[in-house]
Design a protein around this motif. Structure first.
Motif, PDB file in Angstrom:
ATOM      1  N   PRO A   1       8.494   6.259   3.762  1.00 39.73           N
ATOM      2  CA  PRO A   1       8.802   5.547   5.016  1.00 39.73           C
ATOM      3  C   PRO A   1       7.820   4.413   5.298  1.00 39.73           C
ATOM      4  O   PRO A   1       6.604   4.594   5.184  1.00 39.73           O
ATOM      5  N   GLY A   2       8.360   3.249   5.622  1.00 42.16           N
ATOM      6  CA  GLY A   2       7.518   2.096   5.930  1.00 42.16           C
ATOM      7  C   GLY A   2       7.224   1.216   4.738  1.00 42.16           C
ATOM      8  O   GLY A   2       6.710   0.106   4.892  1.00 42.16           O
ATOM      9  N   ALA A   3       7.564   1.684   3.526  1.00 42.37           N
ATOM     10  CA  ALA A   3       7.257   0.865   2.349  1.00 42.37           C
ATOM     11  C   ALA A   3       8.149  -0.374   2.290  1.00 42.37           C
ATOM     12  O   ALA A   3       7.733  -1.427   1.823  1.00 42.37           O
ATOM     13  N   ILE A   4       9.384  -0.243   2.768  1.00 44.41           N
ATOM     14  CA  ILE A   4      10.294  -1.387   2.785  1.00 44.41           C
ATOM     15  C   ILE A   4      10.886  -1.509   4.190  1.00 44.41           C
ATOM     16  O   ILE A   4      11.210  -0.506   4.824  1.00 44.41           O
TER      17      ILE A   4
ATOM     18  N   ASP B   1       0.825  -1.215   0.000  1.00 40.71           N
ATOM     19  CA  ASP B   1       0.000   0.000   0.000  1.00 40.71           C
ATOM     20  C   ASP B   1       0.856   1.261   0.000  1.00 40.71           C
ATOM     21  O   ASP B   1       0.463   2.294  -0.541  1.00 40.71           O
ATOM     22  N   LEU B   2       2.028   1.168   0.641  1.00 39.86           N
ATOM     23  CA  LEU B   2       2.897   2.354   0.724  1.00 39.86           C
ATOM     24  C   LEU B   2       3.886   2.440  -0.435  1.00 39.86           C
ATOM     25  O   LEU B   2       4.281   3.526  -0.843  1.00 39.86           O
ATOM     26  N   CYS B   3       4.311   1.271  -0.949  1.00 36.35           N
ATOM     27  CA  CYS B   3       5.337   1.243  -1.995  1.00 36.35           C
ATOM     28  C   CYS B   3       4.786   1.843  -3.284  1.00 36.35           C
ATOM     29  O   CYS B   3       3.676   1.517  -3.708  1.00 36.35           O
ATOM     30  N   ILE B   4       5.594   2.727  -3.901  1.00 38.26           N
ATOM     31  CA  ILE B   4       5.169   3.350  -5.155  1.00 38.26           C
ATOM     32  C   ILE B   4       5.872   2.720  -6.366  1.00 38.26           C
ATOM     33  O   ILE B   4       5.720   3.191  -7.495  1.00 38.26           O
TER      34      ILE B   4
ATOM     35  N   ASN C   1      11.618   1.762  -7.351  1.00 35.70           N
ATOM     36  CA  ASN C   1      12.838   0.970  -7.504  1.00 35.70           C
ATOM     37  C   ASN C   1      14.105   1.667  -7.003  1.00 35.70           C
ATOM     38  O   ASN C   1      15.218   1.299  -7.384  1.00 35.70           O
ATOM     39  N   ALA C   2      13.949   2.663  -6.118  1.00 31.83           N
ATOM     40  CA  ALA C   2      15.130   3.285  -5.511  1.00 31.83           C
ATOM     41  C   ALA C   2      15.937   2.236  -4.740  1.00 31.83           C
ATOM     42  O   ALA C   2      17.167   2.274  -4.716  1.00 31.83           O
ATOM     43  N   CYS C   3      15.250   1.291  -4.110  1.00 30.09           N
ATOM     44  CA  CYS C   3      15.920   0.230  -3.351  1.00 30.09           C
ATOM     45  C   CYS C   3      16.697  -0.694  -4.292  1.00 30.09           C
ATOM     46  O   CYS C   3      17.812  -1.129  -3.976  1.00 30.09           O
TER      47      CYS C   3
ATOM     48  N   CYS D   1      18.856   0.088   1.309  1.00 29.57           N
ATOM     49  CA  CYS D   1      17.572   0.115   0.600  1.00 29.57           C
ATOM     50  C   CYS D   1      16.528   0.860   1.416  1.00 29.57           C
ATOM     51  O   CYS D   1      15.755   1.663   0.882  1.00 29.57           O
ATOM     52  N   VAL D   2      16.495   0.598   2.719  1.00 29.77           N
ATOM     53  CA  VAL D   2      15.528   1.268   3.600  1.00 29.77           C
ATOM     54  C   VAL D   2      15.837   2.764   3.648  1.00 29.77           C
ATOM     55  O   VAL D   2      14.951   3.613   3.586  1.00 29.77           O
ATOM     56  N   ASP D   3      17.130   3.067   3.733  1.00 34.82           N
ATOM     57  CA  ASP D   3      17.578   4.451   3.815  1.00 34.82           C
ATOM     58  C   ASP D   3      17.217   5.232   2.544  1.00 34.82           C
ATOM     59  O   ASP D   3      16.947   6.427   2.602  1.00 34.82           O
ATOM     60  N   ALA D   4      17.247   4.539   1.412  1.00 38.80           N
ATOM     61  CA  ALA D   4      17.007   5.223   0.131  1.00 38.80           C
ATOM     62  C   ALA D   4      15.524   5.357  -0.202  1.00 38.80           C
ATOM     63  O   ALA D   4      15.153   6.070  -1.130  1.00 38.80           O
ATOM     64  N   CYS D   5      14.675   4.673   0.546  1.00 35.87           N
ATOM     65  CA  CYS D   5      13.243   4.626   0.212  1.00 35.87           C
ATOM     66  C   CYS D   5      12.581   5.973   0.479  1.00 35.87           C
ATOM     67  O   CYS D   5      12.686   6.516   1.577  1.00 35.87           O
ATOM     68  N   PRO D   6      11.878   6.527  -0.522  1.00 38.07           N
ATOM     69  CA  PRO D   6      11.233   7.824  -0.310  1.00 38.07           C
ATOM     70  C   PRO D   6       9.911   7.736   0.451  1.00 38.07           C
ATOM     71  O   PRO D   6       9.360   8.758   0.837  1.00 38.07           O
TER      72      PRO D   6
END
Lengths: 662, 97
Positions: free
Chosen positions: B71-74, B23-26, B29-31, B64-69
């Protein structure tokens, strides 16, 4: 499922550059930056993604041996001398002098790029470890102040940006596979650069010049031919030699699993000269068993000098090198009475060294004898507030691999540094007990032999960071990277262009793509596990000629699998398979180095049952090995081959000393 | 040189290093782009979370978590064997990370 990227097994891209940097970690980025600033056209090849890749990509909590910072009370000469002597002389005086002399220059550079190196937000105003004027924070020895606490999660993206700004052509997701060389006969008596040829090479022999590299793309399978006047190896050090977990390898590994020593393997095949590759230590971290680094209670590195309590809440005593109790927390950050300095962190000697031993808690067996009860716990709540917050929040948080998996995750699980004790699971900084044959290249391990320009024995080939012998930490990687970058750029300016050797390129292309065609069911992980078993069995803590010879036979038998291929279903698996063949090459290199030292050596953690006498004086030297026409050539160098440190440095760095240094 | 096709087959591993909140992930693919071990591939369905192709190769550095725009998606999971005990100092109560 179809592979999501274009499959380009049949495509070749040719590029040329003045300086080719292989490996885009800390050393590689600094090498590319320095070379570009010196006017070179630079190509940087990185197997992962440069923005965060390498062992130091996700962070760095302290920068060691920056002895020229304005608060240091130790000179670069004193500190290098201490580091070299703490290793019994088996150390890289050149590279560690560079680290001590140029570390602060690189920190200032980083600051200009956007890296955070001082407490500009005044979080630690008034702390014992802070200099109020410069706002620099120090670690370990607060009196001598040569190691800095830093916000290293900001570093790698800043280096990446600077590479881009300078026009460095970055090839991410690209694995360098071999060095291209041209061979010519050297003229008798012709002196090469720096201090001349290294250990094993003599006049009149064919002299190789490295003129670039080949590479393969990890997502598309595309082949690269990269021509260069100078090439710098910055590809970490061998790993996965004795310990490999095919099931759960990653979480507790100190360095990333794909930093497996590709650079060592290709340099060995090209005839580069190595030293100290016979040194390995009993394992300290591995996904096979230990907890993740810095994730458990202890008193070392990131966690220095955290108070500990036993199972009944009794405070664990600290002592200095003389066994005198160190009662106040602040005294843990000072040398003992009469002691000039102590070495902690990455430069802490792994063998007892009275001269450089800092304060520590008593050994566990002594604690048990005194009635203390296991387990021990790190007692952050009892630490003075500044110390508590600098360990949990700055050190744990800014050190690589601690921000997300430890700081964020433990906080989400409810861990509160003001309230909670964190269990300790091993002695010293380890968090597991390994068996003696379970070994690693750790604690100033072997690598490429270098001269005062960080050139190898091969013309056109330079090395930095963990590819150098007796390497250690982030500051060493950064400083030697920058240093090799500027020397390679200077060399490239006068180097003549090379002729390309199509036979060499075709042979490498064939080696790579035959793996794709092979269709074997042997997985790279199965092969790596087999290599590790051979190394534990034949190249463990006690070695002998027979054991080592049999080990070589077994490794060669494993190499025969290359003929039938490994299981490769896409470019990612091709890269993993090429890596494991490099692990195999590195295993052979280590065994050859072990065969070449026919004496036991304490500081190399090297025991030969067929030569049990420890440290006979005639073996107090560097033993070197290199390949020439498929034959191993042994050589030797005196431990002090580099001569006077300041003189050697200044003679080779006139322009830098005059213009660039701080 | 080869004309062989390439396939993406999800590797099995005893531990799943990453979890996604669909639901949060857009699906940006930044991760995928930051992972130095390259364990993920983009989802063939644009906008959905990536596929963890090689879970057993994860180094758990959390980039990957750090790069995620978002928060909570990964989320980065802990392996069961790596959970550490902590104890509330004044109550003696035990917890695990």
């Amino acid at each position: 499922m179809e592979w999501p990227y274009p499959v380009e097994w049949d495509r070749t891209t040719e590029l040329s550059a003045d300086v080719l940097v292989l490996g885009g970690g800390i050393a590689g980025c600094w090498a590319a930056i320095a070379a570009a600033r010196h006017g070179a056209d630079v190509v940087l090849v990185e197997k992962g993604a440069t923005i965060r890749s390498g062992a130091g990509g996700s962070g760095c909590d302290h920068w060691e041996s920056a002895a020229t910072n304005p608060c240091s009370r130790i000179t670069p000469e004193e500190l290098t001398d201490a580091i070299v002597r703490s290793q019994g002389g088996y150390c890289n005086g050149i590279s560690h002098y560079i680290e001590c002399r140029e570390g602060y220059d690189r920190l200032l550079d980083l600051e200009k790029m956007g890296g955070k190196i001082r407490d500009i937000d005044d979080e630690f105003r008034g702390a014992d470890f802070r200099d109020e004027e410069t706002k620099l924070l120090f670690a370990y020895d607060y009196l001598n102040r040569f190691t800095l606490r830093v916000w290293g999660t900001t570093f790698k993206p800043a280096l990446h940006e600077e590479c881009k700004r300078l026009g460095v052509r970055i090839l991410d997701r690209t694995m360098a596979t071999s060095l291209l060389s041209e061979t010519r006969r050297s003229e008798a008596g012709r002196g090469s650069q720096g201090r001349g040829r290294l250990g094993g090479q003599t006049d009149g022999q064919p002299e190789s010049r490295v003129v670039g590299a080949t590479a393969v793309h990890a997502r598309t399978g595309e082949f690269f031919v990269l021509g260069a006047k100078a090439t710098i190896l910055c590809m970490s050090r061998p790993s996965r030699l004795w310990l490999f977990s095919p099931e759960l390898p990653g979480v507790s590994e100190f360095r990333p699993p794909q930093c497996n020593g590709d650079g060592h393997a290709m340099a060995w095949r090209a005839g580069a000269e190595f030293t100290m590759m016979e040194k390995s230590v009993q394992a300290e971290w591995s996904g096979t068993r230990s907890f993740p680094p810095y994730a458990t209670g202890n008193t070392h590195n990131t966690w220095y000098a955290c108070s500990m309590v036993d199972a009944e809440g009794r405070e664990i005593p600290w002592a200095d090198r003389d066994g005198n109790m160190v009662s106040a927390v602040s005294e843990r950050y000072r040398p003992a009475p009469g002691q000039k300095l102590y070495l902690k962190g990455g430069c802490e000697p792994d063998l007892p060294s009275y001269e450089f031993q800092g304060p520590d808690i008593l050994p566990v067996d002594e604690l048990l004898a005194q009635g203390y009860k296991l387990p021990l716990y790190a007692d952050l709540p009892s630490m003075p507030e500044h110390e508590r917050r600098v360990i949990w929040g700055l050190m744990v948080g800014e050190e690589g691999k601690t921000k997300v998996p430890i700081l964020q995750r433990y906080s989400a699980a409810g861990f509160d540094p003001d309230e909670d004790l964190l269990q300790s699971y091993g002695e010293g900084w380890r968090s597991a007990a390994f068996r003696p044959p379970e070994r690693q290249l750790f604690g100033y391990p072997g690598g490429l032999m270098n001269d005062w320009r960080l050139r190898t024995n091969l013309e056109g080939l330079y090395a930095a960071g963990d590819q150098l012998f007796a390497s250690n930490c982030h500051g060493h990687a950064a400083t030697t990277g920058h240093y090799a970058g500027r020397h390679a750029a200077n060399y490239a300016r006068s180097a003549v262009s090379s002729k390309r050797d199509d036979g060499q390129i075709e042979a490498e292309r064939s080696r790579i793509y035959s793996l794709v065609e092979g269709g074997s069911v042997l997985d790279w992980k199965e092969m790596n596990a087999a290599i590790a078993e051979v190394m534990q069995e034949h190249c463990g803590d006690t070695k002998s000629e027979e054991l080592l010879d049999d080990g070589l036979t077994k490794l060669r038998e494993l190499a025969r699998h290359q003929a039938t291929g490994l299981r490769v279903r896409n470019p990612h698996e091709l890269v993993r398979s090429l890596e494991v063949l490099n692990v195999l090459t590195n295993a052979e290199l280590v065994v050859h180095a072990c065969l070449a030292r026919r004496a036991s050596a304490k500081h190399l953690h090297f025991m030969r049952s067929d030569f049990p006498g420890l440290d006979p004086p005639e073996w107090h030297k560097f033993v070197t090995v290199r390949l020439e026409n498929e034959t191993v050539v042994e050589g030797e160098m005196p431990l002090d081959y580099y001569g006077s440190l300041p003189e050697g440095y200044e003679a080779n760095n006139e322009a830098y000393v005059g213009r660039e240094s701080s | 040189m080869t004309s062989k096709k390439a396939y993406a087959i999800v590797d099995t591993a005893p531990a799943e290093p990453l979890s996604f909140d669909a639901d949060l992930c857009i699906g940006c693919n930044a991760c995928v782009d930051v992972c130095q071990v390259d364990i993920m591939i983009p989802n063939p369905k644009v906008g959905l979370p990536p596929i963890v192709l090689y879970p057993g190769e994860c180094w758990y550095d959390g980039s990957c978590v750090d790069a995620c725009p978002e928060p909570g998606a990964i989320s980065l999971n802990s392996q069961a064997k790596d959970r550490v005990l902590f104890k509330r100092k004044h109550t003696g109560e035990d917890f695990y990370t």
